[in-house]
Motif scaffolding. Structure first.
Motif, mmCIF file in Angstrom:
data_model
loop_
_atom_site.group_PDB
_atom_site.id
_atom_site.type_symbol
_atom_site.label_atom_id
_atom_site.label_comp_id
_atom_site.label_asym_id
_atom_site.label_seq_id
_atom_site.Cartn_x
_atom_site.Cartn_y
_atom_site.Cartn_z
ATOM 1 N N ASP A 271 5.931 10.401 20.415
ATOM 2 C CA ASP A 271 6.062 10.780 19.037
ATOM 3 C C ASP A 271 5.878 9.621 18.076
ATOM 4 O OD1 ASP A 271 6.340 13.581 19.730
ATOM 5 O OD2 ASP A 271 8.533 13.412 19.992
ATOM 6 N N VAL A 272 6.961 8.563 18.545
ATOM 7 C CA VAL A 272 6.844 7.429 17.518
ATOM 8 C C VAL A 272 5.444 6.702 17.290
ATOM 9 C CG1 VAL A 272 7.727 4.962 17.252
ATOM 10 C CG2 VAL A 272 9.333 6.876 18.176
ATOM 11 N N VAL A 273 4.778 6.720 18.572
ATOM 12 C CA VAL A 273 3.634 5.821 18.578
ATOM 13 C C VAL A 273 2.367 6.564 17.715
ATOM 14 C CG1 VAL A 273 1.625 4.997 19.891
ATOM 15 C CG2 VAL A 273 4.040 4.337 20.503
ATOM 16 N N ASP A 274 2.203 8.122 17.987
ATOM 17 C CA ASP A 274 1.583 8.703 17.350
ATOM 18 C C ASP A 274 1.735 8.642 15.628
ATOM 19 O OD1 ASP A 274 0.761 10.183 19.681
ATOM 20 O OD2 ASP A 274 1.917 11.736 19.414
ATOM 21 N N GLU A 275 3.012 8.499 15.306
ATOM 22 C CA GLU A 275 3.144 8.434 13.923
ATOM 23 C C GLU A 275 2.497 6.894 13.244
ATOM 24 O OE1 GLU A 275 4.958 10.458 10.214
ATOM 25 O OE2 GLU A 275 4.004 10.748 11.959
ATOM 26 N N MET A 276 3.032 6.015 14.277
ATOM 27 C CA MET A 276 2.774 4.460 13.980
ATOM 28 C C MET A 276 0.985 4.457 13.888
ATOM 29 S SD MET A 276 5.094 2.636 16.343
ATOM 30 C CE MET A 276 4.788 1.178 15.895
ATOM 31 N N GLU A 277 0.263 5.041 14.699
ATOM 32 C CA GLU A 277 -0.992 5.191 14.895
ATOM 33 C C GLU A 277 -1.617 5.627 13.562
ATOM 34 O OE1 GLU A 277 -3.326 4.345 18.735
ATOM 35 O OE2 GLU A 277 -2.290 6.340 18.743
ATOM 36 N N SER A 278 -1.135 7.114 13.224
ATOM 37 C CA SER A 278 -1.627 7.608 11.977
ATOM 38 C C SER A 278 -1.538 6.902 10.782
ATOM 39 C CB SER A 278 -0.748 8.965 11.916
ATOM 40 O OG SER A 278 -1.117 9.509 10.904
ATOM 41 N N TRP A 279 -0.357 6.177 10.525
ATOM 42 C CA TRP A 279 -0.249 5.284 9.257
ATOM 43 C C TRP A 279 -0.998 3.981 9.312
ATOM 44 C CZ3 TRP A 279 4.262 5.332 5.703
ATOM 45 C CH2 TRP A 279 4.864 6.506 5.503
ATOM 46 N N PHE A 280 -1.140 3.754 10.619
ATOM 47 C CA PHE A 280 -1.937 2.261 10.824
ATOM 48 C C PHE A 280 -3.518 2.532 10.584
ATOM 49 C CE2 PHE A 280 -4.175 -0.596 14.239
ATOM 50 C CZ PHE A 280 -3.824 -1.605 13.460
ATOM 51 N N GLU A 281 -4.052 3.784 10.902
ATOM 52 C CA GLU A 281 -5.490 3.975 10.950
ATOM 53 C C GLU A 281 -5.849 4.526 9.656
ATOM 54 O OE1 GLU A 281 -8.046 3.789 13.053
ATOM 55 O OE2 GLU A 281 -6.974 3.061 14.463
ATOM 56 N N GLN A 282 -5.079 5.151 8.705
ATOM 57 C CA GLN A 282 -4.938 5.937 7.738
ATOM 58 C C GLN A 282 -5.049 4.916 6.422
ATOM 59 O OE1 GLN A 282 -4.364 10.172 7.171
ATOM 60 N NE2 GLN A 282 -3.109 9.936 8.918
ATOM 61 N N GLY A 283 -4.783 3.511 6.689
ATOM 62 C CA GLY A 283 -4.785 2.762 5.573
ATOM 63 C C GLY A 283 -3.422 2.452 4.739
ATOM 64 N N ALA A 284 -2.348 2.830 5.668
ATOM 65 C CA ALA A 284 -1.025 2.680 5.005
ATOM 66 C C ALA A 284 -0.106 1.413 5.601
ATOM 67 C CB ALA A 284 -0.269 3.874 5.346
ATOM 68 N N ALA A 285 -0.577 0.870 6.680
ATOM 69 C CA ALA A 285 0.093 -0.464 6.888
ATOM 70 C C ALA A 285 -0.841 -1.080 8.279
ATOM 71 C CB ALA A 285 1.360 0.150 7.676
ATOM 72 N N ASP A 286 -0.495 -2.492 8.194
ATOM 73 C CA ASP A 286 -1.093 -3.290 9.098
ATOM 74 C C ASP A 286 -0.339 -3.567 10.326
ATOM 75 O OD1 ASP A 286 -3.686 -3.726 7.445
ATOM 76 O OD2 ASP A 286 -2.404 -5.077 6.238
ATOM 77 N N GLY A 287 0.992 -3.214 10.170
ATOM 78 C CA GLY A 287 1.901 -3.477 11.242
ATOM 79 C C GLY A 287 3.296 -2.791 10.705
ATOM 80 N N PHE A 288 4.268 -2.993 11.500
ATOM 81 C CA PHE A 288 5.525 -2.482 11.165
ATOM 82 C C PHE A 288 6.475 -3.415 11.394
ATOM 83 C CE2 PHE A 288 2.728 0.912 12.511
ATOM 84 C CZ PHE A 288 2.542 1.800 11.533
ATOM 85 N N ASN A 289 7.399 -3.632 10.466
ATOM 86 C CA ASN A 289 8.869 -4.361 10.679
ATOM 87 C C ASN A 289 9.965 -3.492 11.137
ATOM 88 O OD1 ASN A 289 9.941 -6.783 10.479
ATOM 89 N ND2 ASN A 289 10.492 -6.689 8.489
ATOM 90 N N ILE A 290 10.260 -3.480 12.236
ATOM 91 C CA ILE A 290 11.150 -2.471 12.978
ATOM 92 C C ILE A 290 12.536 -2.872 12.484
ATOM 93 C CG2 ILE A 290 12.138 -1.606 15.188
ATOM 94 C CD1 ILE A 290 9.134 -1.145 14.645
ATOM 95 N N THR A 291 13.425 -1.722 11.719
ATOM 96 C CA THR A 291 14.447 -1.912 11.390
ATOM 97 C C THR A 291 15.576 -1.074 12.090
ATOM 98 O OG1 THR A 291 14.000 -0.160 9.506
ATOM 99 C CG2 THR A 291 13.668 -2.343 8.937
ATOM 100 N N PRO A 292 15.825 -1.533 13.277
ATOM 101 C CA PRO A 292 16.720 -0.614 14.038
ATOM 102 C C PRO A 292 17.922 -0.136 13.439
ATOM 103 C CG PRO A 292 16.161 -2.830 15.468
ATOM 104 C CD PRO A 292 15.873 -2.958 13.677
ATOM 105 N N SER A 293 18.523 1.174 13.847
ATOM 106 C CA SER A 293 19.574 1.644 13.274
ATOM 107 C C SER A 293 20.785 0.943 13.962
ATOM 108 C CB SER A 293 19.742 3.197 13.612
ATOM 109 O OG SER A 293 19.404 3.226 15.049
#
Length: 453
Positions: A374-396
């Motif tokens: 689920d997490v990677v699906d969402e990350m890939e979606s944003w990555f592929e659709q021009g919303a991010a080049d990567g992610f700064n993980i902000t753990p709870s």
């Protein structure tokens, strides 16, 4: 054909971004003041081949005791100073980048250029400066001022500040130091440059007393969404740390910053947009939601209301399960956050209680609750659709959030070809795939050589 890979950072402030993280039974309540806690997290991230460690910061306790009794219940009171912490972590790590926040409002450019230049030398080219302006009166009170600088002055000062710092970082050519013991010549005089900056806010002669960075210059990071903040990012920065909760807003911001680069003679690939992301991941969706609900229960309502105070004022007289009122943007402390929170509440139909619980989970950052897939699906979606080049993980929570990500999410990212197995280079700039910036004196030196010939 191999897939484009994401960049990953780890933001590790306060032992987790959840507002009640210190109350979790498995988290050391005083972890934000313990070096060993950060060392273990840093080494875990490096073993996982993360690009960088990121430390946000403020130079004061930026809390009001509003509502009354909230301040003593908050963990936002004591922490370690970022540059000191990262300088200690530098020799105990080898490849991972070291990003520290420092304010342009209550520092001087020479201090910042020297400190980050030194961290870059200590770490072998892994330092980065997250450029911020200070926005709270609480910080002003610590620096002989009765109130913060006005918005326009803060950003005008910040722009000139960055110009001076980058100029100081060009004080020495890469091959300036001859170190010739026989002749007694330590450096080539033609390869030392005096800045001689005189501007509205600063007069700085130079040169900097630190040699040129192993990566050309330390990486520059910016996190503001304001118009002047985006301009600074487009002109000078290598990376933007962005906080967005919905895809369309992230795409618009991504394009807004990237579209400015050409004006400064830069390519779109010269700047990376990193989205803050809080994944709460389980082996099953049920397990992930159980973790989420456990975290929700740790948020004291009075602390939740205090998180909304700077954006909405005092809401303690309103029913917690009632609607979120529209903020008065002329009176709030953080306009961008106020607009973001209100827009989020309107789009998702959130009550006051639901809004502070959502913010309390990861502050302004996107949260994904589910399995690794689920997490990677969402990350890939944003990555592929021009919303991010990567992610700064902000753990709870830390170390739990990074441990879960490394154990569950990273294997899924790698299986899909979205993240590295090994570091590509030695410096942070090499690992991020960013170009080495030319010295501002390079064109002059080239012209001199042509004239001499």
């Amino acid at each position: 054909m191999s897939k484009k890979q994401m960049k990953l950072g780890l933001s590790m402030r306060y032992m987790g971004y959840h507002v009640g993280s210190w109350r979790h039974p498995d988290v050391p309540a005083d972890g934000a003041s313990l070096f060993q806690s950060f060392l273990e997290v840093a080494q875990t991230a490096e073993r996982a081949k993360f690009d960088m460690l990121f430390l946000a910061d403020g130079i004061g306790v930026r809390l009001d005791d509003k509502p009354k009794g909230s301040m003593c219940r908050s963990r936002h009171n004591v922490e370690l100073e970022p540059l000191t912490l990262l300088s200690a972590l530098g020799p105990l790590t080898r490849n991972i980048g070291l990003v520290a926040t420092a304010s342009t409002t209550y520092n001087e450019p020479y201090h910042i250029a020297r400190k980050y230049g030194s961290l870059d030398q200590i770490s072998g080219g892994r330092a980065a400066w997250n450029v911020v302006t200070s926005w709270s009166d609480q910080e002003a009170w610590n620096f002989s001022m009765s109130k913060q600088l006005d918005y326009d002055t803060r950003y005008e000062r910040a722009h000139e500040f960055v110009e001076v710092v980058t100029g100081l970082w060009d004080s020495w050519d890469e091959d300036a130091f001859l170190l010739d013991k026989e002749s007694g010549v330590f450096y080539d005089e033609k390869k030392m440059h005096v800045l001689d900056h005189v501007g509205k806010h600063f007069s700085v002669r130079g040169p900097l007393s630190v040699r040129r960075s192993p990566q050309g210059r330390p990486i520059l990071v910016q996190a503001g969404v304001s118009e002047p903040g985006q301009q600074i990012a487009a002109e000078y920065c290598d990376m933007v740390f962005m906080a967005k909760n919905d895809l369309k807003s992230a795409q618009d911001y991504y394009s807004s910053v990237k579209d400015r680069l050409e004006h400064f003679g830069r390519k779109r690939s010269d700047l990376l947009m990193m989205l803050g992301l809080t994944p709460i991941v389980g082996r099953t969706r049920e397990e992930a939601h159980e973790k989420y609900e456990q975290l929700e229960a740790l948020i004291d309502p009075i602390v939740g209301l205090s998180m909304l105070y700077r954006s909405f004022g005092d809401l303690s007289h309103l029913p917690l399960d009632g609607p979120v009122p529209k903020p008065d943007l002329d009176k709030v402390g953080l306009k961008s956050s106020a607009e973001m929170y209100y827009d989020l509440a309107q789009k998702q139909g959130l009550t006051i209680r639901q809004l502070y619980k959502k913010i309390g989970m990861a502050q302004e950052h996107k949260t994904i609750v589910g399995t690794a897939a689920d997490v990677v699906d969402e990350m890939e979606s944003w990555f592929e659709q021009g919303a991010a080049d990567g992610f700064n993980i902000t753990p709870s929570l830390l170390p739990h959030g990074i441990n879960d990500f490394v154990e569950l999410v990273l294997p899924e990212l790698r299986k899909r070809g979205r993240f590295r197995d090994e570091y590509e280079g030695r410096t942070l700039r090499e690992n991020l795939g960013l170009p080495v910036p030319a010295s501002r004196y390079a064109a002059t030196a080239s012209s001199d050589r042509r004239l001499a010939s």
